[in-house]
Design an enzyme around this catalytic site. Sequence first.
Site, PDB file in Angstrom:
ATOM      1  N   GLU A 153      -4.721  -8.782  -1.488  1.00 50.62           N
ATOM      2  CA  GLU A 153      -5.201  -8.554  -0.111  1.00 50.62           C
ATOM      3  C   GLU A 153      -6.639  -8.069  -0.057  1.00 50.62           C
ATOM      4  O   GLU A 153      -7.038  -7.165  -0.799  1.00 50.62           O
ATOM      5  CB  GLU A 153      -4.320  -7.531   0.625  1.00 50.62           C
ATOM      6  CG  GLU A 153      -4.715  -7.402   2.105  1.00 50.62           C
ATOM      7  CD  GLU A 153      -3.913  -6.341   2.850  1.00 50.62           C
ATOM      8  OE1 GLU A 153      -2.684  -6.284   2.652  1.00 50.62           O
ATOM      9  OE2 GLU A 153      -4.514  -5.576   3.617  1.00 50.62           O
TER      10      GLU A 153
ATOM     11  N   GLU B 201       0.820  -1.213   0.000  1.00 47.60           N
ATOM     12  CA  GLU B 201       0.000   0.000   0.000  1.00 47.60           C
ATOM     13  C   GLU B 201       0.858   1.269   0.000  1.00 47.60           C
ATOM     14  O   GLU B 201       0.888   2.036   0.966  1.00 47.60           O
ATOM     15  CB  GLU B 201      -0.979  -0.031   1.181  1.00 47.60           C
ATOM     16  CG  GLU B 201      -1.904  -1.240   1.093  1.00 47.60           C
ATOM     17  CD  GLU B 201      -3.028  -1.268   2.112  1.00 47.60           C
ATOM     18  OE1 GLU B 201      -2.933  -0.522   3.106  1.00 47.60           O
ATOM     19  OE2 GLU B 201      -3.979  -2.034   1.907  1.00 47.60           O
TER      20      GLU B 201
END
Length: 486
Positions: A336, A240
């Site tokens: 994810e 991220e």
Amino acid sequence: MTASPALPGDGQLRPSSLKSLFKIMLLGALGAALHGSAQAQTVQAWITTGDQTQLLARGADSRFHGGATAATIIEVDPRQRFQEMVGFGAAITDASAWLIQNKLNPQQRADLLNELFGRSPGANFSFTRLTIGASDFSRSHYSFDDMPPGQTDPTLQHFSIAPNRADVLPVTKAALAINPRLRVMASPWSAPGWMKSTDSLIQGTLKPEAFAPFAGYLSRYISAYEKEGVPIFALTLQNEPHFEPKDYPGMRVDPAKRAAFIGGYLGPLLAKDHPHTKILDWDHNWDEPWSPAEVLKDPVANKYVAGVAWHCYGGDVRVQSALHDRWPDKETYFTECSGGKWAPVWSDNLQHFARTLVIGATRGWARGVLLWNLALDENDGPYLGGCKECRGVVTIDSRDGKITRNEEYYALAHASRFVRQGARRIASTSGYDQLDTVAFRNADDGSLALLVVNSARAPRQFAVRVGQRSFDYTLPAASVATFTWK
């Protein structure tokens, strides 16, 4: 001398007898073929219902026949082939590994790992993700080369994977022993603090002078794990990269910096030292597809980037296909997504994970689908910062080792148990009458698997047509089914 006519029993047959024998043989062969065809036309069904009365349970068999009479027809075309599958699974986080290693007795541990990673009746997970250092689901915040504030280690003399030796490594190696084809990817949540603008694992960005040390750090991680018998299939340079959490490790790495790092440092180093480890960019949400696009536009970085990894926490799964259409030579992975207490309805969660991630992500070219924590405890932990109400694929009761299989488990297992590594996605119609589908053909035995999600509040009748044959089925409301046949 004239030969006498052959008589029955002298080892020869008259023409009339030969004709009779040929008819018998032809009828026998036809009967055997019809019997074999009938066997091949049997379709097995496995069903999970939103009311939990059936949990990956064997449903009634169906059989192929000519024609299709149902109003809704799902067309499956094995001739149209798409991506080859790596598999399905979930991340072996620090929290997951610690629970499996410390809160289960040896028999409980063996039973759970065999169920998760073993072939049918196990879930047959063949893809997993490790964290390179700590995430929010760790019991402490660490990297593999921590230094006191103000000190650096550019030659990585203090590098060590010792923090993983007590639990992450043993659990991962045990999973590999059960499924030797398990593919392991890895992602850092942060570079070591001394490499960053904050001199901390928390927030900040990678310093330009740390590009070479950080590339070396990632390469050493791959080497250390390979030495332990755990090959790293793929790597992302940052989890991220557009998010800087305030209470657990994170690091912002904008696309220009990712491109410079991959093209000038990580790419050449891995090409030399670890050519079989893929570099995946992004590892973040669907809502900013422009970011991986910027990296792929860079001609130097592009040649080292094998594909793009996606998360579910913002945006629409359909951007995977849009990016793939622009760069069809790049692979796609979904890496994810987590369920949690913010979505408490079991039935809705089952449908969401099966429809959006297992079906949506693979129809969007994903070669692999990963959910977040493989296992968490009854308090949704252990964690240190970050998400306080995330749910594991399974829940391990830390008091007695009892296992609860959550809705994410069933959504994944409806694919992973029946779609084996090396399978190809094939064409299937989807999105009609609240029925979403994806289909695969296994490479090892040619068997087919069709996943169907009925998101309606009522049963749905449909036919599945393959060429000139079809079978009929009625799927309960709010349910997931996998149909298999050869």
